[in-house]
Design an enzyme around this catalytic site. Structure first.
Site, PDB file in Angstrom:
ATOM      1  N   HIS A  70       1.100  -1.147  -0.127  1.00 45.77           N
ATOM      2  CA  HIS A  70      -0.007  -0.169   0.101  1.00 45.77           C
ATOM      3  C   HIS A  70       0.911   1.073   0.003  1.00 45.77           C
ATOM      4  O   HIS A  70       0.405   2.412   0.265  1.00 45.77           O
ATOM      5  CB  HIS A  70      -1.003   0.041   1.216  1.00 45.77           C
ATOM      6  N   LYS A  76      -2.556  -2.567  -8.041  1.00 41.93           N
ATOM      7  CA  LYS A  76      -2.811  -3.097  -9.599  1.00 41.93           C
ATOM      8  C   LYS A  76      -2.177  -4.236  -9.508  1.00 41.93           C
ATOM      9  O   LYS A  76      -1.040  -4.641  -9.046  1.00 41.93           O
ATOM     10  CB  LYS A  76      -1.985  -1.820 -10.334  1.00 41.93           C
ATOM     11  N   ASP A 105       8.380   2.944 -13.114  1.00 44.69           N
ATOM     12  CA  ASP A 105       7.822   4.093 -12.616  1.00 44.69           C
ATOM     13  C   ASP A 105       6.283   4.059 -12.671  1.00 44.69           C
ATOM     14  O   ASP A 105       5.793   5.283 -13.294  1.00 44.69           O
ATOM     15  CB  ASP A 105       8.673   5.218 -13.047  1.00 44.69           C
ATOM     16  N   LYS A 112      -2.731  -8.749  -6.948  1.00 40.45           N
ATOM     17  CA  LYS A 112      -3.093  -9.982  -7.711  1.00 40.45           C
ATOM     18  C   LYS A 112      -4.328 -10.521  -7.325  1.00 40.45           C
ATOM     19  O   LYS A 112      -4.761 -10.769  -6.279  1.00 40.45           O
ATOM     20  CB  LYS A 112      -1.827 -10.937  -7.800  1.00 40.45           C
TER      21      LYS A 112
END
Ligand code: NAD
Length: 476
Positions: A70, A76, A105, A112
């Site tokens: 986090h 993602k 970046d 996942k």
């Protein structure tokens, strides 16, 4: 298998393998141990079971969503459908996403998801039911959303599943103008971005092409500079493998073997990838392709003579039992975790160059990032400036023609005048990301005398995450 790769119950642990790679990199980083432990750990693990009616029966579906880090939000990472899905695997893939995003970046934490099903044996209707129910479970626990956690395709999933996820999310977020950004890898008509489908395979191509342009590196493995004529083997002809194979074929490389579940095909003079795909579509298998010989045991294809081996299917396919028979001089990890740590060490001793997964397959998340930005800005890339650039280029050309008293050919004019379309911008952003990522890792490897590209890539990623934590501050 070393003891370290097993979990408390003695079973093989993919997550421990990644920890091992992490620890190797940590030797090059002087920072408080506690912070390294925090970076390594999975921040949130959501393990779920939900019922779905399949035919007349109620089936209990096992599924996961893991948010590894986090330190940046949203999280993602793709969603995998496979009968082999388990918590350890999803945790590992989430961790890889964190390092991957840092390297290229992309300002996300890693995540996942996985559902333990075999989509190949299920009807589309049932896959849709499961996908929608899984999305509802994520919504219930606040595990999905444009600023929270943004899934994408992975093994066994694609645009179709992403559309169902979007539609389910939209149905509970009326009026949320940013809702399209809750998932990436969508079809163009549902807010997808041009170039996402082939992004991972194209990123693999850009990364390996850059390596092959390095004289010193090629010399170290006894190969010529450039891609033309390089003999390549690709395992897995799915989203990543198929697109990578196409780009290498178009660039003049020789695809000597392609391996799928049912077997592999080989032709030392090279396979025509589009013809193989047509054969696959017509017959349902790559086997019995007229211009190749069949290899029944698909794993044997990895051991054939070649310059570059690209595993693009699943993890742990190069292991201590087959590593000594691998002949490739370069291995490009298109799949996540295709080499076990034991095999990795043996390959390193043999001088094989390995481009690691946490760098090489980051093209997918890079373009997913572009898609997410597109969804939040609510405008197609290039829409505002394409015509303006074309008009400016036309003015400029007229001035040049007048000053030089020369006419430029219509064909050349067409190329020069063209303003950038969405696909041009996405590909250029992807190419730049993959090339600069490669050089950052390679420069760090050389300047810090790090033994290989994988460890250098981990060092690069961990340092960026440390920087982020330090600037963010940790609660006292
Ligand atoms: P996919 O489901 O589209 O394709 C996987 C292919 O591998 C299928 O064609 C399948 O039949 C084949 N396969 C399965 N078992 C095999 C075996 N034993 N031998 C040979 N082939 C086999 O999946 P994908 O999206 O192409 O993902 C492949 C790998 O790339 C996975 O490790 C995934 O995590 C990784 N990856 C994917 C993306 C992405 O954008 N899709 C991004 C990063 C990493």
């Amino acid at each position: 298998m070393s003891k370290n790769n097993k979990n408390k119950t003695g079973a093989y642990s993919f997550f421990n393998c990644i920890k091992k790679n992490f620890d190797k990199a940590a030797r090059f980083i002087s920072i408080e141990k506690g912070l390294l432990e925090q970076i390594k750990a999975c921040n949130a693990v959501y393990s779920m079971h939900f019922p779905v009616k399949i035919g007349k029966e109620i089936k209990v579906i096992e599924a996961y969503r893991v948010q590894h880090s986090h330190h940046k939000l949203p999280c993602k990472g793709g969603i995998r459908y496979s009968i082999k899905v388990n918590q350890d695997e999803v945790m590992t893939l989430a961790a890889l996403m964190t390092y991957k995003c840092a390297i290229v970046d992309v300002p996300f934490g890693g995540a996942k998801g996985g559902i333990k099903i075999d989509p190949q044996t299920m009807s589309e209707k049932n896959i849709e039911k499961i996908t929608r129910r899984y999305t509802s479970e994520l919504i219930k626990k606040n595990f999905i959303g444009p600023g929270i956690d943004v899934p994408a395709p992975d093994y066994g999933t694609g645009e179709r599943e992403m559309s169902w996820i979007l539609d389910t999310f939209l149905s509970i977020s009326p009026g949320d103008v940013d809702a399209l950004a809750c998932v990436t890898g969508k079809p163009i008509s549902q807010g997808g971005v041009r170039g996402r489908k082939e992004a991972t395979g194209l990123g693999v191509f850009y990364g390996i092409r850059e390596l092959c342009s390095m004289k010193e590196d090629m010399f170290s493995v006894g190969l010529d500079v450039g891609l033309v004529g390089k003999k390549i083997i690709i395992q897995g002809l799915g989203n990543v493998g198929y697109h990578a194979a196409t780009f290498f074929h178009e660039a003049g490389a020789i695809i000597v073997a392609l391996a799928e579940r049912e077997g592999a095909i080989y032709n030392k003079k090279g396979l025509n990838v589009s013809k193989v795909i047509l054969h696959l579509k017509n017959t349902g298998s790559i086997l019995n392709f007229p211009e190749a010989i069949n290899i029944e045991n698909t794993e044997n294809a990895l051991e054939l003579e070649c310059d570059i081996l690209i595993p693009a299917a699943l993890e742990n396919v190069i292991h201590k039992n087959n590593v000594n028979r691998i002949k490739a001089k370069i291995i490009g990890e298109a799949a996540n975790g295709p080499i076990t740590p034991e095999a990795d060490e043996i390959l390193e001793k043999k001088g094989v160059i390995i481009l690691p997964d946490i760098y090489l397959n980051a093209g997918g998340v890079t373009v997913s990032y572009f898609e997410w930005l597109k969804n939040l800005s609510h405008v197609r890339y290039g829409r505002m400036e394409k015509r303006f650039s074309e008009n400016m280029n036309a003015e400029l050309l007229q001035v040049i023609e007048r000053i030089c008293s020369k006419k430029i050919s219509t064909e050349k004019k067409k190329i020069i005048l063209r303003g950038a379309r969405e696909i041009d911008l996405v590909r250029s952003g992807l190419e730049d990301t993959m090339i600069s990522g490669f050089h950052k890792i390679r420069n760090l490897k050389n300047s810090s005398k790090i033994e290989n590209m994988r460890t250098a890539a981990f060092v690069l990623a961990i340092n960026k995450i440390i920087d982020s934590y330090e600037k963010l501050g940790i609660f006292p």
